[in-house]
Design a protein around this motif. Structure first.
Motif, PDB file in Angstrom:
ATOM      1  N   LYS A 481      41.498 -39.339  -3.253  1.00 10.41           N
ATOM      2  CA  LYS A 481      40.535 -38.462  -3.938  1.00 10.41           C
ATOM      3  C   LYS A 481      40.216 -37.240  -3.078  1.00 10.41           C
ATOM      4  CE  LYS A 481      38.024 -41.529  -7.079  1.00 10.41           C
ATOM      5  NZ  LYS A 481      38.388 -40.765  -8.297  1.00 10.41           N
ATOM      6  N   ALA A 482      39.985 -37.486  -1.775  1.00 10.59           N
ATOM      7  CA  ALA A 482      39.629 -36.389  -0.884  1.00 10.59           C
ATOM      8  C   ALA A 482      40.766 -35.374  -0.763  1.00 10.59           C
ATOM      9  CB  ALA A 482      39.263 -36.935   0.503  1.00 10.59           C
ATOM     10  N   ALA A 483      42.003 -35.826  -0.971  1.00 13.46           N
ATOM     11  CA  ALA A 483      43.157 -34.932  -0.889  1.00 13.46           C
ATOM     12  C   ALA A 483      43.392 -34.178  -2.188  1.00 13.46           C
ATOM     13  CB  ALA A 483      44.402 -35.729  -0.517  1.00 13.46           C
ATOM     14  N   GLY A 484      42.493 -34.280  -3.146  1.00 14.96           N
ATOM     15  CA  GLY A 484      42.615 -33.542  -4.395  1.00 14.96           C
ATOM     16  C   GLY A 484      42.744 -34.405  -5.617  1.00 14.96           C
ATOM     17  N   GLY A 485      42.975 -35.718  -5.445  1.00 13.22           N
ATOM     18  CA  GLY A 485      43.074 -36.633  -6.571  1.00 13.22           C
ATOM     19  C   GLY A 485      44.395 -36.520  -7.303  1.00 13.22           C
ATOM     20  N   ASN A 486      44.555 -37.371  -8.311  1.00 10.12           N
ATOM     21  CA  ASN A 486      45.778 -37.439  -9.120  1.00 10.12           C
ATOM     22  C   ASN A 486      47.001 -37.664  -8.232  1.00 10.12           C
ATOM     23  OD1 ASN A 486      46.743 -37.527 -11.770  1.00 10.12           O
ATOM     24  ND2 ASN A 486      47.600 -35.477 -11.594  1.00 10.12           N
ATOM     25  N   ARG A 487      46.873 -38.597  -7.305  1.00  8.25           N
ATOM     26  CA  ARG A 487      47.942 -38.892  -6.359  1.00  8.25           C
ATOM     27  C   ARG A 487      47.703 -40.277  -5.783  1.00  8.25           C
ATOM     28  NH1 ARG A 487      48.059 -34.851  -1.797  1.00  8.25           N
ATOM     29  NH2 ARG A 487      49.040 -36.526  -0.613  1.00  8.25           N
ATOM     30  N   TYR A 488      48.660 -40.769  -5.013  1.00  5.09           N
ATOM     31  CA  TYR A 488      48.457 -42.035  -4.324  1.00  5.09           C
ATOM     32  C   TYR A 488      48.662 -41.830  -2.825  1.00  5.09           C
ATOM     33  CZ  TYR A 488      53.531 -42.793  -3.690  1.00  5.09           C
ATOM     34  OH  TYR A 488      54.845 -42.683  -3.311  1.00  5.09           O
ATOM     35  N   GLU A 489      48.029 -42.684  -2.061  1.00  2.73           N
ATOM     36  CA  GLU A 489      48.161 -42.674  -0.608  1.00  2.73           C
ATOM     37  C   GLU A 489      48.487 -44.084  -0.142  1.00  2.73           C
ATOM     38  OE1 GLU A 489      48.040 -40.239   1.586  1.00  2.73           O
ATOM     39  OE2 GLU A 489      47.385 -38.572   0.311  1.00  2.73           O
ATOM     40  N   ILE A 490      49.256 -44.177   0.943  1.00  6.94           N
ATOM     41  CA  ILE A 490      49.576 -45.463   1.559  1.00  6.94           C
ATOM     42  C   ILE A 490      48.556 -45.741   2.653  1.00  6.94           C
ATOM     43  CG2 ILE A 490      51.337 -46.819   2.741  1.00  6.94           C
ATOM     44  CD1 ILE A 490      52.143 -46.086  -0.053  1.00  6.94           C
ATOM     45  N   ALA A 491      48.092 -46.968   2.744  1.00  9.36           N
ATOM     46  CA  ALA A 491      47.079 -47.332   3.742  1.00  9.36           C
ATOM     47  C   ALA A 491      47.571 -47.041   5.151  1.00  9.36           C
ATOM     48  CB  ALA A 491      46.724 -48.810   3.605  1.00  9.36           C
ATOM     49  N   ASP A 492      46.676 -46.533   5.966  1.00 10.30           N
ATOM     50  CA  ASP A 492      46.980 -46.191   7.355  1.00 10.30           C
ATOM     51  C   ASP A 492      45.879 -46.763   8.239  1.00 10.30           C
ATOM     52  OD1 ASP A 492      48.243 -44.526   9.553  1.00 10.30           O
ATOM     53  OD2 ASP A 492      46.246 -43.623   9.473  1.00 10.30           O
ATOM     54  N   ALA A 493      46.268 -47.534   9.245  1.00 12.48           N
ATOM     55  CA  ALA A 493      45.280 -48.237  10.078  1.00 12.48           C
ATOM     56  C   ALA A 493      44.340 -47.263  10.785  1.00 12.48           C
ATOM     57  CB  ALA A 493      45.984 -49.131  11.091  1.00 12.48           C
ATOM     58  N   ASP A 494      44.873 -46.157  11.298  1.00 14.35           N
ATOM     59  CA  ASP A 494      44.028 -45.201  12.021  1.00 14.35           C
ATOM     60  C   ASP A 494      43.006 -44.552  11.083  1.00 14.35           C
ATOM     61  OD1 ASP A 494      45.381 -45.750  14.342  1.00 14.35           O
ATOM     62  OD2 ASP A 494      46.776 -44.070  14.141  1.00 14.35           O
ATOM     63  N   SER A 495      43.454 -44.187   9.894  1.00 13.40           N
ATOM     64  CA  SER A 495      42.525 -43.584   8.931  1.00 13.40           C
ATOM     65  C   SER A 495      41.444 -44.575   8.532  1.00 13.40           C
ATOM     66  CB  SER A 495      43.293 -43.124   7.687  1.00 13.40           C
ATOM     67  OG  SER A 495      44.233 -42.129   8.020  1.00 13.40           O
ATOM     68  N   ASN A 496      41.860 -45.831   8.324  1.00 19.65           N
ATOM     69  CA  ASN A 496      40.873 -46.860   7.987  1.00 19.65           C
ATOM     70  C   ASN A 496      39.844 -47.018   9.089  1.00 19.65           C
ATOM     71  OD1 ASN A 496      42.303 -47.237   5.668  1.00 19.65           O
ATOM     72  ND2 ASN A 496      43.096 -49.250   6.186  1.00 19.65           N
ATOM     73  N   ALA A 497      40.322 -47.008  10.343  1.00 14.48           N
ATOM     74  CA  ALA A 497      39.411 -47.191  11.477  1.00 14.48           C
ATOM     75  C   ALA A 497      38.389 -46.060  11.530  1.00 14.48           C
ATOM     76  CB  ALA A 497      40.201 -47.267  12.782  1.00 14.48           C
ATOM     77  N   ARG A 498      38.833 -44.831  11.247  1.00 16.00           N
ATOM     78  CA  ARG A 498      37.902 -43.699  11.271  1.00 16.00           C
ATOM     79  C   ARG A 498      36.848 -43.829  10.177  1.00 16.00           C
ATOM     80  NH1 ARG A 498      42.718 -40.829  12.461  1.00 16.00           N
ATOM     81  NH2 ARG A 498      42.990 -40.263  10.255  1.00 16.00           N
ATOM     82  N   VAL A 499      37.281 -44.248   9.003  1.00 16.47           N
ATOM     83  CA  VAL A 499      36.330 -44.413   7.903  1.00 16.47           C
ATOM     84  C   VAL A 499      35.331 -45.523   8.208  1.00 16.47           C
ATOM     85  CG1 VAL A 499      36.100 -45.076   5.482  1.00 16.47           C
ATOM     86  CG2 VAL A 499      37.914 -43.512   6.178  1.00 16.47           C
ATOM     87  N   ILE A 500      35.834 -46.632   8.782  1.00 19.90           N
ATOM     88  CA  ILE A 500      34.946 -47.750   9.111  1.00 19.90           C
ATOM     89  C   ILE A 500      33.937 -47.328  10.176  1.00 19.90           C
ATOM     90  CG2 ILE A 500      34.882 -50.047  10.139  1.00 19.90           C
ATOM     91  CD1 ILE A 500      37.622 -50.535   8.797  1.00 19.90           C
ATOM     92  N   ALA A 501      34.419 -46.562  11.168  1.00 22.28           N
ATOM     93  CA  ALA A 501      33.502 -46.084  12.211  1.00 22.28           C
ATOM     94  C   ALA A 501      32.454 -45.142  11.607  1.00 22.28           C
ATOM     95  CB  ALA A 501      34.289 -45.364  13.307  1.00 22.28           C
ATOM     96  N   ARG A 502      32.902 -44.290  10.692  1.00 21.35           N
ATOM     97  CA  ARG A 502      31.961 -43.378  10.027  1.00 21.35           C
ATOM     98  C   ARG A 502      30.933 -44.172   9.228  1.00 21.35           C
ATOM     99  NH1 ARG A 502      31.977 -38.002   7.833  1.00 21.35           N
ATOM    100  NH2 ARG A 502      30.920 -37.896   5.817  1.00 21.35           N
ATOM    101  N   HIS A 503      31.409 -45.201   8.544  1.00 23.55           N
ATOM    102  CA  HIS A 503      30.494 -46.037   7.762  1.00 23.55           C
ATOM    103  C   HIS A 503      29.491 -46.735   8.685  1.00 23.55           C
ATOM    104  CE1 HIS A 503      29.138 -48.489   4.438  1.00 23.55           C
ATOM    105  NE2 HIS A 503      29.353 -49.585   5.147  1.00 23.55           N
ATOM    106  N   SER A 504      29.970 -47.189   9.842  1.00 20.23           N
ATOM    107  CA  SER A 504      29.087 -47.855  10.799  1.00 20.23           C
ATOM    108  C   SER A 504      27.992 -46.909  11.288  1.00 20.23           C
ATOM    109  CB  SER A 504      29.905 -48.389  11.978  1.00 20.23           C
ATOM    110  OG  SER A 504      29.075 -48.930  12.965  1.00 20.23           O
ATOM    111  N   LEU A 505      28.380 -45.657  11.574  1.00 18.50           N
ATOM    112  CA  LEU A 505      27.386 -44.674  12.014  1.00 18.50           C
ATOM    113  C   LEU A 505      26.383 -44.383  10.896  1.00 18.50           C
ATOM    114  CD1 LEU A 505      29.549 -42.082  14.000  1.00 18.50           C
ATOM    115  CD2 LEU A 505      28.046 -43.840  14.924  1.00 18.50           C
ATOM    116  N   THR A 506      26.886 -44.284   9.672  1.00 13.68           N
ATOM    117  CA  THR A 506      25.997 -44.011   8.534  1.00 13.68           C
ATOM    118  C   THR A 506      24.958 -45.118   8.377  1.00 13.68           C
ATOM    119  OG1 THR A 506      27.777 -42.816   7.397  1.00 13.68           O
ATOM    120  CG2 THR A 506      25.917 -43.577   6.059  1.00 13.68           C
ATOM    121  N   ASN A 507      25.411 -46.366   8.495  1.00 11.65           N
ATOM    122  CA  ASN A 507      24.482 -47.494   8.363  1.00 11.65           C
ATOM    123  C   ASN A 507      23.468 -47.534   9.501  1.00 11.65           C
ATOM    124  OD1 ASN A 507      25.675 -48.387   6.022  1.00 11.65           O
ATOM    125  ND2 ASN A 507      27.014 -49.855   7.034  1.00 11.65           N
ATOM    126  N   GLY A 508      23.869 -47.021  10.671  1.00 12.51           N
ATOM    127  CA  GLY A 508      22.977 -47.077  11.829  1.00 12.51           C
ATOM    128  C   GLY A 508      21.976 -45.944  11.899  1.00 12.51           C
TER     129      GLY A 508
END
Length: 763
Positions: A481-508
């Protein structure tokens, strides 16, 4: 007027125009019982005649009517009514919908007392509706001493009574099933005992039990040959011809037999077990399917050696069909008919389990882009039609049994792929789904374009859990979605880690403000003409318990997304104002007071309490408004109308300085500056990097010279950010810039250091 179930509708009129007496409440309920009887009796397996059945239903109607109007409202009577209907053998699959349909259509109206003002229902005809053509709303009287029920509340109670009746119906049905199973067990034991007695004493006694049993009974030899069956068993299988001479129980194999059924049978005929019980399917000679609750018992001779096998069978086909129907409804989406989240997660858990047949799996998480706009603009009915069309196209993308598409809620769909090439197959399925949705969907005469974002995750069975798979797919989908939508992306461990870290900061963030984990550093603002410290910019930091000190670029965007920027910004302003007051108190009376600059976010600018909060903070700190400068980025004010600028104008009128931060990075017209209530420009560092070394970049010099000239013409002071060398500072001084800040003077630090620098300037 007739109801959907075929009987006359119980109208609420009290009499007709000819003066016939108004029907009493008892008459209404007797009519309701008649309607109920005509709808249900043809579908029930009861031995009662229609008249007897109607008499049986009348007290049940009274109980439902009393429960509907009771206060307090209690559904217990409906449970009892559901059980009573099972006791009357209304257990056919079609009976329950008919029972509930009559209640839904007639109970409320038949529970109302006569209304003297209404017309005879037999003669009212279409004119009985109100002026608008709709039926008028009628209040249903409650129990004595209580307020009457509105039509809406009566309908709501009626729905709850239907739910309770259905629950009582199913509960009693299950109880009957258990009782029947216990009866089978008791019959099995009795048959075994009687068979042994017959072998030892009297064949006649056994034959009486055998023929009189209401469940199917059969005897076979240890070799499996069927020796004899009773009439009940023959009826189950379509007639005695099914058990023709020479028929062997080993012929009754079915593809849906429970695993291990053959092993149980082998152990029994070998004398290793005395009995077993299973649910077993059979094919009749006409191809139809029969499900039985089958108990097989080993009969031994007087010496204890195996001699015969006794089979007791109960026909549970209808119960099985009911369970299957309920199971389907529980595991499929009502709107689209696709598997729902429950079924998808069951399949996913099976695939992820260690030792699963499939080595690898792939999951596609699809979310429609902009679907909310369809619901908001065209309505939810149009949205539902669009979802059904999308679901049909996605289902058509499934090519093999190893693929599954489910609707898991709203406009979200999940697809599962299994097999050794799951990653490639998952990406291929994602491409097929996007291609299938490329053609517009026609809804209500409009062609709606469908866009979707898909996250694709793959992995090896036994190495990853369900929660991690779904979280990774969700994160990856939002990357699409962030890349403009109407497309698919393959899961990437590094990208997931960044999102999880961002989510952790948001919750804190919320607890960080409560725990006092934020602190402020100050970077000096230096006057270029004499090099003295004239103030400082307040820069907030987060001392995170895990990640250490975090700069504002790491958490301010998160605070803006969550709305926490408003209380955080208020706290920064309070601390900065208090610090400015302390600097003023520590300075010489003759010296110029130090000014403090505080950044404002877009959320703070639009917050209705900005002006009142700022005034209250200044008064609480005892700080003069002129000692405060609020910095607003150029991009935040581009295109702002007068209502958006009004708070800044009010603050400027109070004496607070307003600085336009990052000037030059936006696209505002320079003439637009005349409309803004600003007193300072903070020139972005990108315009002065070419001056850090001699000779200076002539283009940068000309740009800065022009901006400074324009600013001074508009009576605006100019501050330069990011000054790092003495050469750069000298160039800026010659060009007429007023103040500067940067590492050349000092890095951001504690407030005490700024006071030391100010004292050094004074000396």
């Amino acid at each position: 007027m007739t109801s959907e179930s075929g009987g006359p509708r119980c109208d609420r009129g009290a009499g007709d125009a000819a003066g016939h007496p108004a029907p009493t409440e008892n008459d209404q309920l007797r009519r309701f019982a008649g309607i109920w009887c005509r709808a249900v009796h043809p579908l029930a397996a009861t031995t009662m005649t229609p008249d007897e059945f109607e008499v049986y239903l009348l007290p049940l109607a009274h109980r439902l009517s009393a429960a509907l109007r009771g206060s307090p409202f209690d559904t217990e009577a409906a449970y009892a009514v559901g059980a009573a209907l099972v006791d009357a053998h209304c257990t056919e699959p079609e009976a329950l919908p008919a029972i509930l349909g009559v209640i839904d259509a007639h109970l409320v109206s038949c529970s109302s007392p006569a209304d003297p003002s209404s017309a005879d229902p037999s003669s009212a005809g279409p004119s009985s509706a109100g002026p608008s053509g709709e039926s008028s709303s009628v209040e249903l009287p409650a129990a004595p001493g209580h307020e009457p029920l509105s039509d809406e509340e009566a309908r709501a109670r009626c729905v709850r009574l239907q739910h309770a009746l259905a629950a009582g119906f199913v509960r009693e049905l299950r109880k009957c099933e258990r009782d029947e199973q216990e009866a089978i067990s008791r019959a099995a034991l009795a048959a075994r005992t009687e068979a042994e007695k017959a072998l030892h004493a009297s064949e006649a006694k056994f034959q009486a039990v055998f023929e009189g049993a209401v469940i199917g009974v059969g005897i076979a030899g240890l070799d499996g040959e069927v020796l004899v069956v009773n009439d009940a068993m023959a009826r189950m299988f379509g007639g005695m011809d099914f058990f023709r001479p020479g028929r062997n129980v080993t012929e009754f194999v079915h593809p849906d037999d429970v695993p291990g059924a053959h092993e149980l049978y082998r152990e029994l005929v070998n004398g290793e077990r005395d009995h077993f019980r299973i649910e077993k399917p059979h094919y009749r000679d006409d191809g139809s399917e029969l499900w039985t609750n089958l108990t097989v018992t080993l009969l031994r001779d007087s010496s204890g050696s195996p001699q015969y096998q006794l089979a007791l069978a109960e026909d549970i086909t209808e119960h099985r069909q009911l369970r299957e129907r309920l199971r389907y409804e529980a595991t499929h989406d009502e709107l689209t008919g696709l598997p729902n989240r429950t079924l998808f997660l069951e399949r996913l858990d099976q695939v992820l389990a260690a030792g699963a047949d499939a080595d690898r799996f792939g999951v596609c998480y699809l979310d429609l882009d902009g679907f909310k706009a369809v619901n908001d603009s065209l309505g939810h009915a149009a949205g539902d039609r669009m979802l059904k069309a999308v679901a049909k196209r996605l289902q058509d993308c499934v090519k093999t049994p190893a693929e599954l598409v489910a609707r898991v809620g709203g406009d979200e769909f999940l697809a599962l792929v299994t097999g050794p090439a799951a990653q490639a197959d998952g990406a291929g399925l994602a491409r097929r789904m996007l291609a299938a949705l490329a053609e517009p969907v026609r809804v209500e005469g409009r062609e709606l374009r469908v866009r979707a974002s898909i996250g694709v995750v793959d992995g090896r069975a036994g190495e990853i859990g369900r929660a991690e798979v779904l979280r990774s797919a969700d994160i990856t989908m939002y990357r699409a979605k962030a890349a403009g939508g109407n497309r698919y992306e393959i899961a990437d461990a590094d990208s997931n880690a960044r999102v999880i870290a961002r989510h952790s900061l948001t919750n804190g963030l919320p607890s960080a403000l409560e725990k006092g984990e934020f602190f402020i550093e100050y970077q000096p603002l230096v006057r270029l003409t004499d090099g003295t410290v004239r103030g400082a910019e307040a820069l907030v930091r987060w001392l995170h318990p895990v990640h250490g000190v975090l700069g504002p670029d790491q958490f301010i965007p998160l605070a803006e997304d969550t709305g926490l920027i408003v209380p955080l910004g208020r706290w920064v302003l309070e601390q900065a104002a208090r610090q400015a007051r302390e600097w003023r108190d520590a300075a010489d009376d003759d010296g110029e007071p130090l000014r403090v600059n505080v950044n404002l976010s877009p959320c703070q600018l639009s917050h209705p309490t900005l002006v009142s909060d700022t005034v209250a903070i200044l008064e609480s700190a005892g700080l003069c408004p002129s000692a405060l400068c609020l910095e607003v980025t150029e991009n935040d004010l581009i295109g702002a109308d007068e209502s958006a600028l009004r708070p800044l104008r009010q603050l400027a009128d109070l004496g607070v300085d307003i600085a336009l931060d990052d000037f030059g990075t936006g696209y505002s017209n320079l003439s637009y500056l005349r409309r803004l209530p600003v007193s300072q420009l903070k020139l972005d560092r990108s315009f002065t990097r070419g001056m850090q070394r001699a000779p200076a970049d002539p283009v940068d010099v000309k740009i800065v010279e022009g901006i400074v000239s324009l600013a001074h013409t508009l009576d605006l002071a100019v501050t330069v950010e990011g000054v790092e060398t003495a050469v750069q500072a000298e160039h800026l001084r010659r060009l007429g810039c007023d103040t500067a800040q940067g590492w050349y003077y000092a890095r951001p630090g504690p407030p005490e250091r700024l006071h030391t620098l100010a004292l050094a300037d004074a000396s």
